[in-house]
Design an enzyme around this catalytic site. Sequence first.
Site, mmCIF file in Angstrom:
data_model
loop_
_atom_site.group_PDB
_atom_site.id
_atom_site.type_symbol
_atom_site.label_atom_id
_atom_site.label_comp_id
_atom_site.label_asym_id
_atom_site.label_seq_id
_atom_site.Cartn_x
_atom_site.Cartn_y
_atom_site.Cartn_z
ATOM 1 N N ASN A 7 48.500 21.966 17.610
ATOM 2 C CA ASN A 7 48.147 23.313 18.035
ATOM 3 C C ASN A 7 47.310 23.179 19.310
ATOM 4 O O ASN A 7 46.133 22.834 19.247
ATOM 5 C CB ASN A 7 47.356 24.008 16.918
ATOM 6 C CG ASN A 7 47.018 25.446 17.261
ATOM 7 O OD1 ASN A 7 47.274 25.910 18.376
ATOM 8 N ND2 ASN A 7 46.443 26.140 16.304
ATOM 9 N N ARG A 88 52.853 24.323 17.577
ATOM 10 C CA ARG A 88 52.683 25.769 17.409
ATOM 11 C C ARG A 88 52.862 26.424 18.779
ATOM 12 O O ARG A 88 52.232 26.004 19.765
ATOM 13 C CB ARG A 88 51.282 26.050 16.893
ATOM 14 C CG ARG A 88 51.013 27.517 16.825
ATOM 15 C CD ARG A 88 49.576 27.803 16.529
ATOM 16 N NE ARG A 88 49.411 29.240 16.372
ATOM 17 C CZ ARG A 88 48.285 29.874 16.630
ATOM 18 N NH1 ARG A 88 47.230 29.216 17.038
ATOM 19 N NH2 ARG A 88 48.199 31.161 16.452
ATOM 20 N N HIS A 177 50.652 35.461 13.757
ATOM 21 C CA HIS A 177 50.276 34.811 12.487
ATOM 22 C C HIS A 177 51.477 34.631 11.558
ATOM 23 O O HIS A 177 51.303 34.487 10.346
ATOM 24 C CB HIS A 177 49.213 35.628 11.708
ATOM 25 C CG HIS A 177 47.878 35.710 12.375
ATOM 26 N ND1 HIS A 177 47.140 36.875 12.377
ATOM 27 C CD2 HIS A 177 47.139 34.808 13.032
ATOM 28 C CE1 HIS A 177 46.010 36.674 13.017
ATOM 29 N NE2 HIS A 177 45.986 35.411 13.443
ATOM 30 N N HIS A 205 45.810 38.380 6.386
ATOM 31 C CA HIS A 205 45.301 37.176 7.070
ATOM 32 C C HIS A 205 44.068 37.630 7.845
ATOM 33 O O HIS A 205 44.176 38.276 8.888
ATOM 34 C CB HIS A 205 46.385 36.626 8.011
ATOM 35 C CG HIS A 205 45.933 35.457 8.833
ATOM 36 N ND1 HIS A 205 46.461 34.185 8.694
ATOM 37 C CD2 HIS A 205 45.003 35.349 9.812
ATOM 38 C CE1 HIS A 205 45.870 33.360 9.542
ATOM 39 N NE2 HIS A 205 44.982 34.052 10.240
ATOM 40 N N GLY A 207 40.942 36.268 9.583
ATOM 41 C CA GLY A 207 40.100 35.209 10.168
ATOM 42 C C GLY A 207 39.383 35.848 11.329
ATOM 43 O O GLY A 207 39.116 37.045 11.316
ATOM 44 N N ASN A 208 39.094 35.042 12.330
ATOM 45 C CA ASN A 208 38.526 35.588 13.534
ATOM 46 C C ASN A 208 39.542 36.559 14.144
ATOM 47 O O ASN A 208 39.223 37.686 14.488
ATOM 48 C CB ASN A 208 38.250 34.419 14.460
ATOM 49 C CG ASN A 208 37.215 34.745 15.446
ATOM 50 O OD1 ASN A 208 36.589 35.804 15.380
ATOM 51 N ND2 ASN A 208 37.031 33.852 16.384
ATOM 52 N N ARG A 238 37.919 41.462 18.575
ATOM 53 C CA ARG A 238 38.935 42.418 19.045
ATOM 54 C C ARG A 238 38.795 43.751 18.312
ATOM 55 O O ARG A 238 38.473 43.786 17.128
ATOM 56 C CB ARG A 238 40.346 41.889 18.810
ATOM 57 C CG ARG A 238 40.649 40.628 19.591
ATOM 58 C CD ARG A 238 42.120 40.241 19.439
ATOM 59 N NE ARG A 238 42.316 38.870 19.842
ATOM 60 C CZ ARG A 238 42.885 37.935 19.077
ATOM 61 N NH1 ARG A 238 43.348 38.235 17.872
ATOM 62 N NH2 ARG A 238 42.999 36.715 19.522
ATOM 63 N N ASP A 280 30.769 36.475 13.918
ATOM 64 C CA ASP A 280 30.994 35.602 12.766
ATOM 65 C C ASP A 280 30.653 36.328 11.465
ATOM 66 O O ASP A 280 29.548 36.851 11.298
ATOM 67 C CB ASP A 280 30.119 34.354 12.924
ATOM 68 C CG ASP A 280 30.504 33.277 11.934
ATOM 69 O OD1 ASP A 280 31.037 32.253 12.364
ATOM 70 O OD2 ASP A 280 30.274 33.473 10.713
ATOM 71 N N GLY A 328 40.016 32.351 7.314
ATOM 72 C CA GLY A 328 38.567 32.125 7.184
ATOM 73 C C GLY A 328 37.828 33.142 6.330
ATOM 74 O O GLY A 328 37.133 32.784 5.380
ATOM 75 N N ILE A 329 38.005 34.412 6.635
ATOM 76 C CA ILE A 329 37.283 35.459 5.901
ATOM 77 C C ILE A 329 37.984 35.766 4.577
ATOM 78 O O ILE A 329 37.349 35.826 3.519
ATOM 79 C CB ILE A 329 37.162 36.725 6.791
ATOM 80 C CG1 ILE A 329 36.296 36.397 8.020
ATOM 81 C CG2 ILE A 329 36.590 37.900 6.014
ATOM 82 C CD1 ILE A 329 36.313 37.446 9.110
ATOM 83 N N GLY A 330 39.293 35.918 4.626
ATOM 84 C CA GLY A 330 40.058 36.214 3.405
ATOM 85 C C GLY A 330 39.875 35.155 2.330
ATOM 86 O O GLY A 330 39.843 35.461 1.136
ATOM 87 N N ASN A 332 37.200 33.011 2.159
ATOM 88 C CA ASN A 332 35.807 32.657 1.847
ATOM 89 C C ASN A 332 34.847 33.816 1.622
ATOM 90 O O ASN A 332 33.884 33.666 0.875
ATOM 91 C CB ASN A 332 35.235 31.804 2.988
ATOM 92 C CG ASN A 332 35.957 30.488 3.112
ATOM 93 O OD1 ASN A 332 35.919 29.678 2.190
ATOM 94 N ND2 ASN A 332 36.624 30.273 4.226
ATOM 95 N N GLU A 381 49.035 26.462 8.019
ATOM 96 C CA GLU A 381 50.037 26.570 9.081
ATOM 97 C C GLU A 381 50.602 25.201 9.441
ATOM 98 O O GLU A 381 51.775 25.068 9.776
ATOM 99 C CB GLU A 381 49.418 27.261 10.302
ATOM 100 C CG GLU A 381 49.184 28.747 10.019
ATOM 101 C CD GLU A 381 48.190 29.409 10.940
ATOM 102 O OE1 GLU A 381 48.622 30.180 11.800
ATOM 103 O OE2 GLU A 381 46.979 29.174 10.799
HETATM 104 P P1 ADP Z 1 40.618 31.814 13.559
HETATM 105 O O1 ADP Z 1 41.552 30.747 13.043
HETATM 106 O O2 ADP Z 1 41.274 33.134 13.804
HETATM 107 O O3 ADP Z 1 39.733 31.376 14.685
HETATM 108 P P2 ADP Z 1 39.351 31.501 10.943
HETATM 109 O O4 ADP Z 1 40.511 31.745 10.058
HETATM 110 O O5 ADP Z 1 38.847 30.117 11.081
HETATM 111 O O6 ADP Z 1 39.581 32.138 12.381
HETATM 112 O O7 ADP Z 1 38.159 32.448 10.419
HETATM 113 C C1 ADP Z 1 36.919 32.456 11.023
HETATM 114 C C2 ADP Z 1 36.046 33.437 10.260
HETATM 115 O O8 ADP Z 1 35.949 33.012 8.895
HETATM 116 C C3 ADP Z 1 34.625 33.539 10.789
HETATM 117 O O9 ADP Z 1 34.240 34.895 10.888
HETATM 118 C C4 ADP Z 1 33.815 32.858 9.715
HETATM 119 O O10 ADP Z 1 32.532 33.393 9.613
HETATM 120 C C5 ADP Z 1 34.617 33.167 8.487
HETATM 121 N N1 ADP Z 1 34.226 32.257 7.396
HETATM 122 C C6 ADP Z 1 34.469 30.946 7.299
HETATM 123 N N2 ADP Z 1 33.870 30.442 6.190
HETATM 124 C C7 ADP Z 1 33.221 31.480 5.595
HETATM 125 C C8 ADP Z 1 32.412 31.635 4.438
HETATM 126 N N3 ADP Z 1 32.146 30.594 3.659
HETATM 127 N N4 ADP Z 1 31.932 32.870 4.143
HETATM 128 C C9 ADP Z 1 32.188 33.917 4.941
HETATM 129 N N5 ADP Z 1 32.952 33.830 6.058
HETATM 130 C C10 ADP Z 1 33.453 32.640 6.376
#
Ligand code: ADP
Length: 394
Positions: A7, A88, A177, A205, A207-208, A238, A280, A328-330, A332, A381
């Site tokens: 990637n 990718r 995605h 999905h 994440g960021n 965004r 974040d 990331g968010i979904g 965690n 991925e």
């Molecule tokens: P991308 O691949 O789009 O850059 P990610 O899928 O890595 O993004 O997601 C990043 C997001 O996931 C960030 O906002 C980060 O704070 C959140 N994140 C990662 N771990 C945790 C956690 N343990 N608790 C809450 N949020 C988390």
Amino acid sequence: MRIIAVNAGSSSLKFQLLEMPSELVISSGVVERIGLDNSIFNIKYGDKEYRQTLDIKTHKIAVNMLLDKLVELNIVTSLEEIQGIGHRVVHGGEKFTDSVIINEEVIEAIESVIELAPLHNPANLTGIMAFKEALPNIPAVAVFDTAFHQTMDPVAYMYSVPYEWYTKYGVRKYGFHGTSHKYVSQRAAMMLGKKIEDTKLIICHIGNGASLCAVDGGISIDTSMGFTPLAGIPMGTRSGDIDPAIVQFISEKENKTLDEVINELNKKSGYLGLSGFSSDSRDLWEAVKRGDEKSILAVEKQAKIIADYIGAYYLTLGKCDAICFTAGIGENASETRALVADKITALGTVLDPIRNRIHGEETVISKRKSIIKLLLIPTNEEVMIARDTVRLIN
Ligand code: ADP
């Protein structure tokens, strides 16, 4: 058979070396700050890690260093063990409905849609060219973020704008995605014990970058990102969907160019824009616990739009077996999942607050009585890239 999944970003190169078909990750790593001072080179293998800070001027140097280190650290005995490279590629336009073996024609086609992904496709191509020079005889495959969504119907992908915008310039919804949405829908079918053809799913999905996808029988029928990844739900930086007239209004009020305003919608909005201090999710949730009103607004706003899209996709699908959370968010942030779950109870979903504490592993997070299951599915991925690479080079 060993496959590298790559990637390449504008200043980074992430990779995984996988043994296939077992899908065992032998090594993974990232080169960051390529082209800047103090680039960071990091490889993990087994329980070991190699890290070095040095100046890495180009992707070509990064790739050569990576391949040298794979041999030097005995991760592979020789580079001949690598039998395929999967790249990718963010945008495949309307040309690519599936992954493809990379040849001159494919490279030209990826170049031809640079206009649609000016930040991503050139970086992806740099990675492709760097590996092509270093390993000219090893087949390489391009895996597109947009390909999975090429199954959408014109009613889903067309905008209600002058039709020539589409015919002349390709203005339509592409969606992104796709590799993640596809992986998660396949895992969801397994978890439900159903054939994918018989499933109706909504994938979140988050994440960021974040997008939702309505998947009917394994096929994407609608998704929330659009012509670019700026559309859909609010993200880390965004805005997601806004009234487009705001762009002109702010440009006039703040004496900014359209580029500058769009840049603010891409880089200064979403969590960062509303909270005023961070993109974040972890920072925001800490602030929410302190009662910070803007952070509460930021997470509530995102959850509302996610719930709105879930409602819309439920109607599009006609029925739904599972709503899946990933990225990331979904994966965690149980707080975000709980907020969303709280807003969609009209669909008959019942979150299990205890199971919702789990993070980062495949599990059901709804109660038995939930009419639609809520699933937590970590995305992967790289494994999809490796699978497609094996499928095509075979
Ligand atoms: P991308 O691949 O789009 O850059 P990610 O899928 O890595 O993004 O997601 C990043 C997001 O996931 C960030 O906002 C980060 O704070 C959140 N994140 C990662 N771990 C945790 C956690 N343990 N608790 C809450 N949020 C988390």
